[in-house]
Structures are given as C-alpha cells and as structure tokens.
Design an enzyme around this catalytic site. Sequence first.
Site, PDB file in Angstrom:
ATOM      1  N   ILE A 132      69.965  55.492 -42.108  1.00 19.53           N
ATOM      2  CA  ILE A 132      69.149  54.538 -42.866  1.00 19.53           C
ATOM      3  C   ILE A 132      69.570  54.415 -44.323  1.00 19.53           C
ATOM      4  O   ILE A 132      69.035  53.584 -45.057  1.00 19.53           O
ATOM      5  CB  ILE A 132      67.646  54.902 -42.799  1.00 19.53           C
ATOM      6  CG1 ILE A 132      67.404  56.317 -43.339  1.00 19.53           C
ATOM      7  CG2 ILE A 132      67.117  54.763 -41.381  1.00 19.53           C
ATOM      8  CD1 ILE A 132      65.929  56.701 -43.412  1.00 19.53           C
ATOM      9  N   GLY A 133      70.555  55.197 -44.753  1.00 15.52           N
ATOM     10  CA  GLY A 133      71.012  55.083 -46.131  1.00 15.52           C
ATOM     11  C   GLY A 133      72.160  56.023 -46.430  1.00 15.52           C
ATOM     12  O   GLY A 133      72.377  57.003 -45.729  1.00 15.52           O
ATOM     13  N   GLY A 157      76.576  58.744 -52.718  1.00 15.00           N
ATOM     14  CA  GLY A 157      77.260  59.924 -53.226  1.00 15.00           C
ATOM     15  C   GLY A 157      77.904  60.729 -52.120  1.00 15.00           C
ATOM     16  O   GLY A 157      78.721  60.227 -51.351  1.00 15.00           O
ATOM     17  N   TYR A 158      77.503  61.986 -52.022  1.00 15.82           N
ATOM     18  CA  TYR A 158      78.043  62.889 -51.011  1.00 15.82           C
ATOM     19  C   TYR A 158      77.141  62.969 -49.778  1.00 15.82           C
ATOM     20  O   TYR A 158      77.304  63.861 -48.956  1.00 15.82           O
ATOM     21  CB  TYR A 158      78.195  64.301 -51.598  1.00 15.82           C
ATOM     22  CG  TYR A 158      79.157  64.391 -52.754  1.00 15.82           C
ATOM     23  CD1 TYR A 158      80.527  64.427 -52.534  1.00 15.82           C
ATOM     24  CD2 TYR A 158      78.688  64.438 -54.060  1.00 15.82           C
ATOM     25  CE1 TYR A 158      81.410  64.517 -53.600  1.00 15.82           C
ATOM     26  CE2 TYR A 158      79.564  64.530 -55.130  1.00 15.82           C
ATOM     27  CZ  TYR A 158      80.919  64.574 -54.895  1.00 15.82           C
ATOM     28  OH  TYR A 158      81.785  64.664 -55.945  1.00 15.82           O
ATOM     29  N   SER A 203      74.377  61.239 -46.572  1.00 13.69           N
ATOM     30  CA  SER A 203      73.889  60.181 -45.694  1.00 13.69           C
ATOM     31  C   SER A 203      72.460  60.526 -45.306  1.00 13.69           C
ATOM     32  O   SER A 203      72.114  61.695 -45.160  1.00 13.69           O
ATOM     33  CB  SER A 203      74.755  60.070 -44.440  1.00 13.69           C
ATOM     34  OG  SER A 203      76.085  59.734 -44.776  1.00 13.69           O
ATOM     35  N   LYS A 233      68.458  63.989 -45.403  1.00  6.34           N
ATOM     36  CA  LYS A 233      69.598  63.692 -46.262  1.00  6.34           C
ATOM     37  C   LYS A 233      70.726  64.658 -45.925  1.00  6.34           C
ATOM     38  O   LYS A 233      70.617  65.853 -46.146  1.00  6.34           O
ATOM     39  CB  LYS A 233      69.188  63.840 -47.728  1.00  6.34           C
ATOM     40  CG  LYS A 233      70.254  63.431 -48.734  1.00  6.34           C
ATOM     41  CD  LYS A 233      69.673  63.575 -50.137  1.00  6.34           C
ATOM     42  CE  LYS A 233      70.671  63.230 -51.215  1.00  6.34           C
ATOM     43  NZ  LYS A 233      70.110  63.463 -52.568  1.00  6.34           N
ATOM     44  N   ASP A 267      67.527  67.918 -64.334  1.00  8.63           N
ATOM     45  CA  ASP A 267      67.717  66.497 -64.020  1.00  8.63           C
ATOM     46  C   ASP A 267      66.373  65.773 -63.973  1.00  8.63           C
ATOM     47  O   ASP A 267      66.020  65.138 -62.980  1.00  8.63           O
ATOM     48  CB  ASP A 267      68.450  66.347 -62.687  1.00  8.63           C
ATOM     49  CG  ASP A 267      69.066  64.960 -62.493  1.00  8.63           C
ATOM     50  OD1 ASP A 267      69.169  64.208 -63.487  1.00  8.63           O
ATOM     51  OD2 ASP A 267      69.444  64.622 -61.351  1.00  8.63           O
TER      52      ASP A 267
END
Length: 349
Positions: free
Chosen positions: A49-50, A53-54, A56, A71, A167
């Site tokens: 679904i998306g 970067g590193y 999926s 993820k 972050d």
Amino acid sequence: MSCFLSCVRFETTTDNNKPTSTESGSVSGVTCYTWDDVESLTSNFSRLIGTGGYSSIYLARVSGSINAALKVHVSSHRLYQVFRSELEILLRLQHPHIVKLLGYFDDSEESGALLLEYLPQGNLQEKLNRNSKQVLPWRNRTAIAFQVAQAIEHIHEKCSPQIVHGDIKSSNILLDKHFNSKLCDFGSAKVGFSSMVQPSKTTSTMSPRSKQVMMIGSPGYTDPHYLRTGIASKKMDMYGFGVVVLELVSGKEAVSSERGEMLVHSTASLIHEILDSNGDIGEEKVRQFLDPRLSRDGSIDLEEVKTMLRVAAFCLRSPPSLRPSASQVVQTLNKKIPSLSFLGCGKKE
C-alpha cells in the site's frame, strides 16, 4: 531476500492475542510474535500500500478483522541495529502521549518487527496540510503542542537513562480520534546521556555517504548547531518542537512544497522581533502569521497565539543553551493557554 518490519499500526483498541513472552523488565502486555505470525498478518506480503526510502508498507490484518499497516525494510546490519534500538526504547516507555508498543518480532540476527497502536486521524503534518478538508481547530492545536511537550519532558527528564528523540517533526506526531497526540518513530533516538552526545570517533574515517547515513533529523526541523557540530542533544529536540509550534500557529509546512523555503527562514524576522522585544509583538503581526483558515474563528484569544509564538521563538534560539527545557515549556503552556482547560484531567501528565 530477508527483511524486517519496523511498524504495525492497529485500528481498534481490542486485541484477542495473548502475550506469548516479553523481555525481562519490559512493559507488560507486549506480545512477542513469530515470523510465521508476521507472514500471516500480511498474507505473505501480498498487499503493498505504500513505499518510501528504505521501506515498503503492507496492509495486514490481526485476528482476521483488525486492519494494520506493516512497514518493511530491506535487511541490513545497520537497519537491524536501528530496529533493536527502537525496540529497546519502546519497551521502556509508557506514556499517554507516546505511541504504544503492542508487540514485536526479533530473530536476534537481521529480522525484526515493531507492532504499534494505530491512530485513526493520521499525523499532524497531514492535518495541517492546506489541502485537507478538515481544519484543525485552535484549541486542538494548543493541546497538541502541550501534549507533545509532555511527551518530550517524559523522555528528557523522567526516564533513566534519559532519551533524545532526534527527529521531532509534525509527521512523527500521530492523532487519535479525539485529536490527542502521540509522539512516534524512535528510530533516531539516542539513549544514555543527560544533555549531549559526541559523534563516534570513527566518524572522521568514514566515507561521505556513511556520514550522511548517520545523520539524524529531517529537513526544516534539524537544529543548525547539530548540523555544524554533529552533537545531538535534548536542545536539538526543543528546536524541532519550536518548528512544530510554528506549523501549528501558521498552518504552513516546515519546508514549502512550492518554493522549497524553510519556515524558520521565512519567519526569521518575526522570530528575531519576538526575541529582541522580550516576547512582545503587535496584534496585527500576530493576525498576519496566524493560519488564515482560523480567521473565521472569532473566539481565538490572540494572547494565546502570542504565547505559542514566544514558545516557538525561544525554542529556536542559538546557542542551544538559551533554549527552554521541555518542563519549562509545559509549565508555560499550562499557565498561559486557558483553552487547555477543555482537556480536564488530561491536562496534567
């Protein structure tokens, strides 16, 4: 190809899965899954679904009916160490405004998975987007700032050893159905110091690409002092928080998608004026900076807006030693933002 999963977000609060084991000293109720469980959750990674970067992201189901998003990262020793670091941090954290770890998989080699609660309203960045159909009300914006400050206060001052998130940004702030906020993504977090950490002595011998990989933070939110020195500190988190507060007040992106300009640069004159005048700023300038979508709300107290801008300005000060602590921000918002009263008992940690 082996892989590891770093995030699973659950849609409901009920879960019939019983914990099979937990790590010693970890938060109770955290389920330890097998790799077969992980494959089952994603139907063998069949529903992508998306990507980014590193990683999926795959659609998954827990207990046959609870939607989840997994993820998945291509495996490497470095990424596995990031996973392990985040897992160890989340196993120690339990706070109403920090995303909750529900389970994990770890084969102690190169594969791992973090299972995190799902928050249905997505992240703050999405909600502040000017293309969003729903305008986030002012009182929810002040509440989000207050709750995120509480979360940062917890990791900075109430954990042992203390934690630097590394972050802080609007996309790492998730919202539940009532728009309460939860800080997420501890993949860049640093542990075990009270104020700052020097970069590894081996950094100077690394390639430019390796140095880039080691950097933490995100464009528009990263403390310039960190970019110059490589020193990550609690004050770095406060800088990122200051940018988030500017976003909450203005509704603008940390980095403009149209012009590529950073919000801290476009608002530099306003920030300097606030600092030079010891926090005093005219109402007209406040109105000009306030998100225009909120202009129809005549109930907004401009003194609250001024307080939010003062907090942002002081969090962005240089050198970092001049910035307030998270506890000081919590105290200021608690005292100066009357609209937080709607939180009731949730106003206090």
